[in-house]
Design a protein around this motif. Structure first.
Motif, PDB file in Angstrom:
ATOM      1  N   ASP A   6       0.812  -1.217   0.000  1.00 35.58           N
ATOM      2  CA  ASP A   6       0.000   0.000   0.000  1.00 35.58           C
ATOM      3  C   ASP A   6       0.845   1.267   0.000  1.00 35.58           C
ATOM      4  OD1 ASP A   6      -2.259  -1.574   0.055  1.00 35.58           O
ATOM      5  OD2 ASP A   6      -2.242  -1.705   2.252  1.00 35.58           O
ATOM      6  N   ASP A  19       2.125   4.894  -6.808  1.00 37.33           N
ATOM      7  CA  ASP A  19       1.278   4.453  -7.914  1.00 37.33           C
ATOM      8  C   ASP A  19       0.960   5.679  -8.749  1.00 37.33           C
ATOM      9  OD1 ASP A  19      -0.402   3.263  -9.663  1.00 37.33           O
ATOM     10  OD2 ASP A  19      -1.746   2.400  -8.164  1.00 37.33           O
ATOM     11  N   THR A  20       1.841   5.979  -9.682  1.00 37.24           N
ATOM     12  CA  THR A  20       1.766   7.259 -10.401  1.00 37.24           C
ATOM     13  C   THR A  20       0.967   7.180 -11.696  1.00 37.24           C
ATOM     14  OG1 THR A  20       3.784   6.762 -11.642  1.00 37.24           O
ATOM     15  CG2 THR A  20       4.052   7.848  -9.505  1.00 37.24           C
ATOM     16  N   ASP A  69       6.390   5.267 -11.650  1.00 39.24           N
ATOM     17  CA  ASP A  69       6.552   4.376 -10.493  1.00 39.24           C
ATOM     18  C   ASP A  69       8.028   4.101 -10.224  1.00 39.24           C
ATOM     19  OD1 ASP A  69       3.853   4.295 -10.257  1.00 39.24           O
ATOM     20  OD2 ASP A  69       3.600   2.276 -11.077  1.00 39.24           O
ATOM     21  N   PHE A  75       5.156  -3.226 -10.220  1.00 44.77           N
ATOM     22  CA  PHE A  75       5.140  -2.127 -11.194  1.00 44.77           C
ATOM     23  C   PHE A  75       4.906  -2.646 -12.614  1.00 44.77           C
ATOM     24  CE2 PHE A  75       8.139   0.449  -8.262  1.00 44.77           C
ATOM     25  CZ  PHE A  75       7.055   0.835  -7.491  1.00 44.77           C
ATOM     26  N   ARG A 103       1.307  -3.967 -13.102  1.00 42.78           N
ATOM     27  CA  ARG A 103       0.394  -2.826 -13.251  1.00 42.78           C
ATOM     28  C   ARG A 103       0.461  -2.279 -14.672  1.00 42.78           C
ATOM     29  NH1 ARG A 103       2.134   1.028  -8.500  1.00 42.78           N
ATOM     30  NH2 ARG A 103       1.178   0.012  -6.681  1.00 42.78           N
TER      31      ARG A 103
END
Lengths: 206, 206
Positions: free
Chosen positions: B83, B87-88, B94, B146, B149
């Motif tokens: 968490d 998270d860009t 990231d 990363f 995602r």
DNA sequence: CATATACGGTACTGAGCAGTTCCGGATATG
DNA sequence: CATATCCGGAACTGCTCAGTACCGTATATG
């Protein structure tokens, strides 16, 4: 003084005076180093395996670290020289041509030696220099030649960071061997070239 | 037997029974390990610097290698959890967001610890496992998140080799610290991202 | 306040190993 | 064949360090 000149005038008696067995002993030292690491290695191990006496080793090298330093430094010698390097006309061809079993074995042995002295490198500048000269630099040098050739023939852009690129291959191999403890095989090396190095210079695998 | 039950019934006397100082001692052990390497480290160094007695350490750990094993394993704990990761919205964002001084320091310390035990890793499976769990895997895990995602949002192709990509960054950093003995700074890490990792997934720096 | 308990510290033991010394034998030279 | 020289090997020294034993003290419990 007088004694020294005397000794220089008439030194040729008894057994061979040249240190003929030095290379053999250094080779054994590297083997033991690769197997046990610097601290695990004892002078007696090296002497026994080389069928020599401890005294013989101490006649030639002042200390254990001297012996290891010399052994590491002597790995530098047997490099393939520039003329024996592949020259296939393409960057990928050159890089792939370096993937040969003898080259892989050589590389793995170097890394095992490296593993044996890593912890010294941080605290012993001489050892760091020897390791760099004998283990890091030669690998980089070969890659450097390949990348410069590729630039010269216009295959890749001239403004790429050659020094950085030279390190990618060695870094991936070292990480795999030293930290992941996985074997280095042809498939791995090919994927390094096609999936990492070539993309970094703007080329595709094909 | 009876004694054991007796001891279990009425054990609460004297000083604190819980090993409150364990984390402190393990932390000191890691410091010494990073500074001197496994063989250079002595139990007395750790005891003295932790203001503890050798006996105290041996009451808690059976041997030197037990202590080091525990110390290395305990580095696994203080990871940033999922968490708290950046998270860009972009892969590059990231990766760049991970470049922070604390993160760099943590990483360098881990690598110094690693340097101190590399030569053991080849011969001691337990140590190899501990090092992998505590030093190699956590770094890879973050990158893995990363990359997944990025795949999920369609930023990069789904058929790329995530496991291989996870290792590129760590490999370049490890090579630089352990073998080249050069500092890891923001510039270096940025060039890793923009010149190596992003090209490998088919993205440009911009 | 009395007491059981763990702790810090010191002294000790034993093993392993770097480095030294010495010797008997091998060997090339003359 | 005589001899000067080096080598392999074994025995020895001294030190460092892992691991143990012990003791005086601090502290939490009752």
């Amino acid at each position: 003084m007088a004694q020294i000149e005397q000794a220089a005038v008439k030194p040729r008696l008894g057994r061979k005076r040249d240190h003929t067995r030095d290379p053999e002993i250094l080779e054994v030292a590297l083997d033991v180093l690769a197997e046990t690491g610097y601290d695990g290695m004892t002078i007696e191990m090296v002497a026994t395996r080389a069928k020599a006496g401890k005294a013989t080793l101490y006649r030639r090298w002042h200390s254990k670290s001297d012996l290891v330093l010399d052994a590491v430094a002597c790995m530098k010698g047997r490099e393939l020289d520039v003329d024996s390097l592949p020259d296939t006309g393409t960057l990928r061809g050159d890089l792939v041509a370096m993937i040969k079993p003898p080259s892989i074995r050589d590389s793995e042995r170097k890394l095992k030696v490296m593993a044996g002295i890593v912890s010294m490198i941080a605290r012993n500048p001489e050892m760091a220099a020897a390791a760099h000269e004998a283990l890091v630099e030669p690998r980089a040098a070969v890659n450097r030649i390949f990348f410069r050739r590729a630039i010269d023939r216009g295959e890749i852009r001239a403004d790429i960071d050659v020094e950085k690129l030279c390190m990618i291959g060695p870094a991936l191999v070292a990480y795999r061997v030293l930290l992941l403890r996985k074997p280095v095989d042809r498939e791995f090396l090919l994927s390094n070239i096609d999936e990492v190095i070539l993309p970094a210079v703007g080329l595709r695998a094909a």
